[in-house]
Motif scaffolding. Structure first.
Motif, PDB file in Angstrom:
ATOM      1  N   SER A 194       1.698   2.701   2.451  1.00 20.73           N
ATOM      2  CA  SER A 194       2.099   1.437   3.058  1.00 20.73           C
ATOM      3  C   SER A 194       0.895   0.719   3.665  1.00 20.73           C
ATOM      4  O   SER A 194       0.705  -0.485   3.461  1.00 20.73           O
ATOM      5  CB  SER A 194       3.157   1.701   4.138  1.00 20.73           C
ATOM      6  N   GLU A 195       0.069   1.438   4.383  1.00 25.77           N
ATOM      7  CA  GLU A 195      -1.115   0.840   5.006  1.00 25.77           C
ATOM      8  C   GLU A 195      -2.112   0.355   3.961  1.00 25.77           C
ATOM      9  O   GLU A 195      -2.707  -0.716   4.120  1.00 25.77           O
ATOM     10  CB  GLU A 195      -1.789   1.832   5.959  1.00 25.77           C
ATOM     11  N   LEU A 196      -2.300   1.127   2.888  1.00 24.92           N
ATOM     12  CA  LEU A 196      -3.216   0.693   1.830  1.00 24.92           C
ATOM     13  C   LEU A 196      -2.708  -0.575   1.155  1.00 24.92           C
ATOM     14  O   LEU A 196      -3.492  -1.485   0.856  1.00 24.92           O
ATOM     15  CB  LEU A 196      -3.403   1.800   0.780  1.00 24.92           C
ATOM     16  N   THR A 197      -1.409  -0.653   0.937  1.00 29.08           N
ATOM     17  CA  THR A 197      -0.823  -1.839   0.319  1.00 29.08           C
ATOM     18  C   THR A 197      -1.101  -3.066   1.177  1.00 29.08           C
ATOM     19  O   THR A 197      -1.540  -4.104   0.680  1.00 29.08           O
ATOM     20  CB  THR A 197       0.692  -1.651   0.123  1.00 29.08           C
ATOM     21  N   ILE A 198      -0.869  -2.940   2.467  1.00 26.47           N
ATOM     22  CA  ILE A 198      -1.108  -4.062   3.379  1.00 26.47           C
ATOM     23  C   ILE A 198      -2.604  -4.389   3.445  1.00 26.47           C
ATOM     24  O   ILE A 198      -2.984  -5.560   3.425  1.00 26.47           O
ATOM     25  CB  ILE A 198      -0.522  -3.771   4.771  1.00 26.47           C
ATOM     26  N   LEU A 199      -3.454  -3.367   3.486  1.00 27.87           N
ATOM     27  CA  LEU A 199      -4.900  -3.584   3.491  1.00 27.87           C
ATOM     28  C   LEU A 199      -5.336  -4.355   2.249  1.00 27.87           C
ATOM     29  O   LEU A 199      -6.068  -5.341   2.346  1.00 27.87           O
ATOM     30  CB  LEU A 199      -5.652  -2.250   3.564  1.00 27.87           C
ATOM     31  N   TYR A 200      -4.887  -3.917   1.080  1.00 29.70           N
ATOM     32  CA  TYR A 200      -5.304  -4.579  -0.160  1.00 29.70           C
ATOM     33  C   TYR A 200      -4.791  -6.010  -0.217  1.00 29.70           C
ATOM     34  O   TYR A 200      -5.470  -6.891  -0.721  1.00 29.70           O
ATOM     35  CB  TYR A 200      -4.849  -3.780  -1.379  1.00 29.70           C
ATOM     36  N   TRP A 201      -3.600  -6.253   0.321  1.00 32.65           N
ATOM     37  CA  TRP A 201      -3.102  -7.633   0.391  1.00 32.65           C
ATOM     38  C   TRP A 201      -4.009  -8.464   1.305  1.00 32.65           C
ATOM     39  O   TRP A 201      -4.382  -9.581   0.965  1.00 32.65           O
ATOM     40  CB  TRP A 201      -1.655  -7.670   0.897  1.00 32.65           C
ATOM     41  N   LYS A 202      -4.356  -7.906   2.461  1.00 33.96           N
ATOM     42  CA  LYS A 202      -5.208  -8.639   3.415  1.00 33.96           C
ATOM     43  C   LYS A 202      -6.589  -8.925   2.826  1.00 33.96           C
ATOM     44  O   LYS A 202      -7.144 -10.011   3.028  1.00 33.96           O
ATOM     45  CB  LYS A 202      -5.348  -7.850   4.717  1.00 33.96           C
ATOM     46  N   ILE A 203      -7.140  -7.945   2.099  1.00 35.26           N
ATOM     47  CA  ILE A 203      -8.436  -8.160   1.455  1.00 35.26           C
ATOM     48  C   ILE A 203      -8.321  -9.299   0.438  1.00 35.26           C
ATOM     49  O   ILE A 203      -9.141 -10.216   0.425  1.00 35.26           O
ATOM     50  CB  ILE A 203      -8.938  -6.864   0.780  1.00 35.26           C
TER      51      ILE A 203
END
Length: 182
Positions: free
Chosen positions: A36-45
């Motif tokens: 979940s955190e990686l998904t949000i991180l990649y979206w933010k990037i």
């Protein structure tokens, strides 16, 4: 072996089984949290890069930024930041809002799952696959096979009007919510 020894072994086995179950449940929760955190991180990037490139409308400038950023990120953080990966993150941020990520089955899926749906441009079709994948807990391989086999197109639901498809998706959402609450 005495009855007392057999009872002791049974208790010891139950204790081991219970503790093993606790460990496995925690591992699953940790993996889900990381995904979940990686998904949000990649979206933010992707979103951050998109906003930077949009400020300067020259296409060549955008390519240079992505290539340079990719080199720097791979040196610092490893191979997950190839040029292709960064463009996927940018595409992800363009296709889906952060609100959609937080309040959807997408949170239950890994980045590898999400990469599989990026080429799908139809939002209803994308939602269908996301919900089915989360509900059925498909592996990435199974998810890819379902998409390639055109599951959406082959199902009876896809032949119904969009309104009915949306109702079916809402029903799936309610079912998955009730399963989660159990």
């Amino acid at each position: 072996m005495s009855i007392a020894n057999k009872e002791f072994e049974k208790q010891e086995f139950r204790l081991f089984a219970d503790i093993s179950r606790l460990i496995e449940e925690s591992r699953s929760q940790i993996a889900a949290s990381i995904n979940s955190e990686l998904t949000i991180l990649y979206w933010k990037i992707g979103n951050r890069i998109n906003s930077e490139i949009l400020e300067n409308t020259r296409a060549e400038y955008g390519k240079q930024i992505v290539a340079s950023l990719s080199r720097q990120l791979r040196l610092e953080y490893g191979g997950s930041f190839s040029i292709k990966d960064i463009y996927r993150m940018m595409q992800f941020a363009n296709l889906i809002s952060l609100d959609q990520i937080v309040a959807s089955p997408m949170r239950q899926l890994s980045w590898s799952h999400i990469r599989e749906i990026l080429p799908i441009t139809d939002p209803l079709k994308r939602e269908f696959y996301l919900r089915m994948c989360a509900l059925e807990k498909w592996s990435v391989r199974t998810f890819r096979e379902r998409i390639q086999s055109m599951l959406y197109e082959r199902t009876a639901i896809s032949k119904q009007p969009e309104v009915v498809v949306k109702k079916e998706l809402e029903k799936l959402l309610k079912e998955s919510a009730s399963i989660i609450l159990k």
